[in-house]
Design an enzyme around this catalytic site. Structure first.
Site, PDB file in Angstrom:
ATOM      1  N   THR A 130       0.837  -1.203   0.000  1.00  0.00           N
ATOM      2  CA  THR A 130       0.000   0.000   0.000  1.00  0.00           C
ATOM      3  C   THR A 130       0.869   1.247   0.000  1.00  0.00           C
ATOM      4  O   THR A 130       0.546   2.254  -0.635  1.00  0.00           O
ATOM      5  CB  THR A 130      -0.912   0.008   1.252  1.00  0.00           C
ATOM      6  OG1 THR A 130      -1.816  -1.080   1.189  1.00  0.00           O
ATOM      7  CG2 THR A 130      -1.696   1.312   1.345  1.00  0.00           C
ATOM      8  N   THR A 163      -9.998  53.019  -1.871  1.00  0.00           N
ATOM      9  CA  THR A 163      -9.088  52.389  -0.923  1.00  0.00           C
ATOM     10  C   THR A 163      -9.752  52.391   0.439  1.00  0.00           C
ATOM     11  O   THR A 163     -10.367  53.389   0.833  1.00  0.00           O
ATOM     12  CB  THR A 163      -7.737  53.129  -0.837  1.00  0.00           C
ATOM     13  OG1 THR A 163      -7.960  54.490  -0.446  1.00  0.00           O
ATOM     14  CG2 THR A 163      -7.018  53.098  -2.179  1.00  0.00           C
ATOM     15  N   SER A 179     -34.669  35.394  -4.000  1.00  0.00           N
ATOM     16  CA  SER A 179     -35.346  35.362  -2.705  1.00  0.00           C
ATOM     17  C   SER A 179     -36.696  34.686  -2.816  1.00  0.00           C
ATOM     18  O   SER A 179     -37.377  34.786  -3.840  1.00  0.00           O
ATOM     19  CB  SER A 179     -35.532  36.785  -2.172  1.00  0.00           C
ATOM     20  OG  SER A 179     -36.296  36.776  -0.982  1.00  0.00           O
ATOM     21  N   SER A 180     -37.069  34.003  -1.732  1.00  0.00           N
ATOM     22  CA  SER A 180     -38.386  33.374  -1.669  1.00  0.00           C
ATOM     23  C   SER A 180     -39.437  34.346  -1.148  1.00  0.00           C
ATOM     24  O   SER A 180     -40.624  34.011  -1.127  1.00  0.00           O
ATOM     25  CB  SER A 180     -38.330  32.142  -0.754  1.00  0.00           C
ATOM     26  OG  SER A 180     -37.936  32.527   0.555  1.00  0.00           O
ATOM     27  N   LYS A 187     -35.648  40.333  -6.472  1.00  0.00           N
ATOM     28  CA  LYS A 187     -34.275  40.339  -5.984  1.00  0.00           C
ATOM     29  C   LYS A 187     -33.456  39.275  -6.727  1.00  0.00           C
ATOM     30  O   LYS A 187     -33.875  38.137  -6.870  1.00  0.00           O
ATOM     31  CB  LYS A 187     -34.241  40.042  -4.480  1.00  0.00           C
ATOM     32  CG  LYS A 187     -32.905  40.308  -3.820  1.00  0.00           C
ATOM     33  CD  LYS A 187     -33.053  40.221  -2.283  1.00  0.00           C
ATOM     34  CE  LYS A 187     -31.802  40.691  -1.573  1.00  0.00           C
ATOM     35  NZ  LYS A 187     -30.704  39.747  -1.701  1.00  0.00           N
TER      36      LYS A 187
END
Length: 466
Positions: A140, A186, A317-318, A323
């Site tokens: 092995t 920045t 989205s549910s 969205k």
């Protein structure tokens, strides 16, 4: 007719269904390591079978293995490599024993297929024995690391190609957006003007470094310890076999594999896999950074930055109608986080080996091959479903820049830092643009101001307007 056969080992007997090709060693592994539904990566199984084929060919040529047995073993390997019998490789990806359970699973399946080829019945190991014949001249501890290197090279090449495609797409966007001026930031605050193409150019160069590093690191994986047997000393493997099996493996794989000049090292030390994983982690870091930047620049679309238009691929989205979320970018970030987590596992496993063997090779194999698969697939999806179709909202870029104080920095050489700071403060308080204040108070000649605010001047080295 009895639907079961009885197999024996030093620990006792087990009844095994005659429908299955694995044997008692695999069955014990299933019972002992029933910790998840995740089995060993198929790329590793296929690489192990390829190694077994090479070993059988070498033993046959050296007359160490009976020709009929060798041919049956080789044919069994070919059938597996063609896609048959893959449901017989069911050892858990995480296991004790440095991969012995997986090696025995492969030995037993090949053995029983070969037995049937020769007209026998499964379990008649006097015809073809899993250890004495299929595992001849092997352990092995040389088979498993060799197979892992072969599997890793194959996946590494695909991953490198995925990064190459991504680099090309980012460079295309760099050229496509090279003329579009926007606000640079920045620390998440308004900074200086920058071209959209320049932002994508920075992404492209980071990804190009990743592609090159992944391409080059393949060299580290080509040195194999096949023939080293249990601890790398080569006991029970002849010198002729050690050289021959490596040559055969080169021909079978088409890879530039080389025989380790000190298999004791290659058997026990796993730092090569840590190195490869470390480069995958570096790539993951760049992907997360890019994902975060693109999500920020595409945020909104009306209530935030909104300078980029991220391709919509599914409703978001549910409950919130209309969205759409940047799910592809979220996906690649999570893929990258998993790669970083896998790197930690590889680091711990590689450092935890003792003396002549690392018992935690299965964790290294599972984590490394998982990272390679994830990155190849994830980067290809990122490229095809997001990067190539990204667009720019020109009006939003113009509005964000003009309504910021970024242009004040370009005026410092003409009106001084303090005056420029004062005008910036007034622009914010009075909700006016820098350009509007300069023009209304005739602080700079109109022609010169136009020259100063030239987009290509603002985003190049030098003093704007000079």
């Amino acid at each position: 007719m009895d639907n079961f056969r009885v197999e024996k080992d030093m620990l006792g007997e087990k009844k095994i269904s005659n429908d299955i090709y694995y044997g008692i060693n695999t069955l014990r592994a299933i019972e002992n390591f029933n910790i998840s539904k995740k089995s060993v990566n198929f790329e590793l199984i296929e690489a192990l079978v390829l190694v077994k084929k090479a070993c059988a060919l070498a033993n046959k040529k050296l007359n160490q293995l009976d020709e009929k047995k060798a041919d049956a073993i080789i044919e069994a390997c070919n059938r597996i490599l063609s896609g048959d019998f893959l449901d017989q490789f069911i050892t858990n990806s995480l296991q004790g024993g440095a991969g012995t359970s997986t090696n025995m699973n492969v030995n037993e399946v090949i053995s029983n297929i070969a037995i049937e080829i020769l007209g026998g019945k499964k379990g008649e190991y006097n015809i073809v024995h899993p250890i004495e014949d299929v595992n001849m001249s092997q352990s092995t501890n040389d088979v498993y690391p060799t197979a892992l290197r072969i599997a890793s090279i194959g996946l590494l090449r695909k991953t490198s190609e995925a990064f190459s495609r991504l680099q090309d797409s980012l460079q295309d966007k760099e050229n496509e957006f090279s003329h579009i001026l926007k606000l640079g930031r920045t620390e998440l605050m308004d900074a200086l003007p920058i071209m959209v193409g320049q932002e994508f150019g920075a992404f492209a160069r980071a990804i190009s470094r990743d592609r090159w590093r992944l391409y080059k690191v393949e060299e580290r994986l080509r040195e194999v310890n096949i023939g080293g047997t249990a601890i790398g000393t080569g006991m029970n493997a002849s010198q002729k076999y050690i050289f021959l099996v490596t040559d055969i493996l080169q021909n079978l794989t088409g890879l530039g594999l080389s025989r380790s000049d000190f298999p004791i090292d290659t058997t026990q030390n796993m730092d090569v896999f840590v190195e490869v994983s470390g480069l995958l982690k570096s790539a993951a870091v760049n992907l997360i950074k890019m994902s975060n930047d693109l999500r920020l620049l595409g945020s909104g679309p009306k209530g935030s930055i909104g300078e980029l238009i991220i391709p919509p691929v599914q409703t978001g989205s549910s409950i919130m109608a209309g969205k759409v979320n940047p799910v592809i970018l979220e996906m690649i970030a999570q893929v990258s986080m998993k790669v970083i987590a896998n790197d930690t596992a590889i680091t711990l496993a590689a450092s935890s080996g003792q003396l002549e063997l690392n018992a935690f090779a299965p964790l290294i194999a599972d984590s490394l091959l998982d990272s390679l698969n994830l990155l190849e697939n994830g980067v290809n999806i990122l490229n095809d479903k997001c990067i190539i179709d990204i667009k720019v909202d020109l009006e939003q870029c113009r509005s964000n820049l003009e309504n910021s104080t970024a242009l004040a920095t370009a005026l410092v050489h003409y009106i001084g830092y303090d005056r420029a700071s004062e005008i910036s403060r007034r622009a914010i308080l009075e909700n006016r643009t820098i350009k509007d204040i300069i023009e209304s108070e005739n602080l700079i000649d109109t022609a010169l101001l136009k020259k100063i605010l030239n987009p290509f001047t603002l985003t190049s080295p030098g003093i704007p307007g000079k």
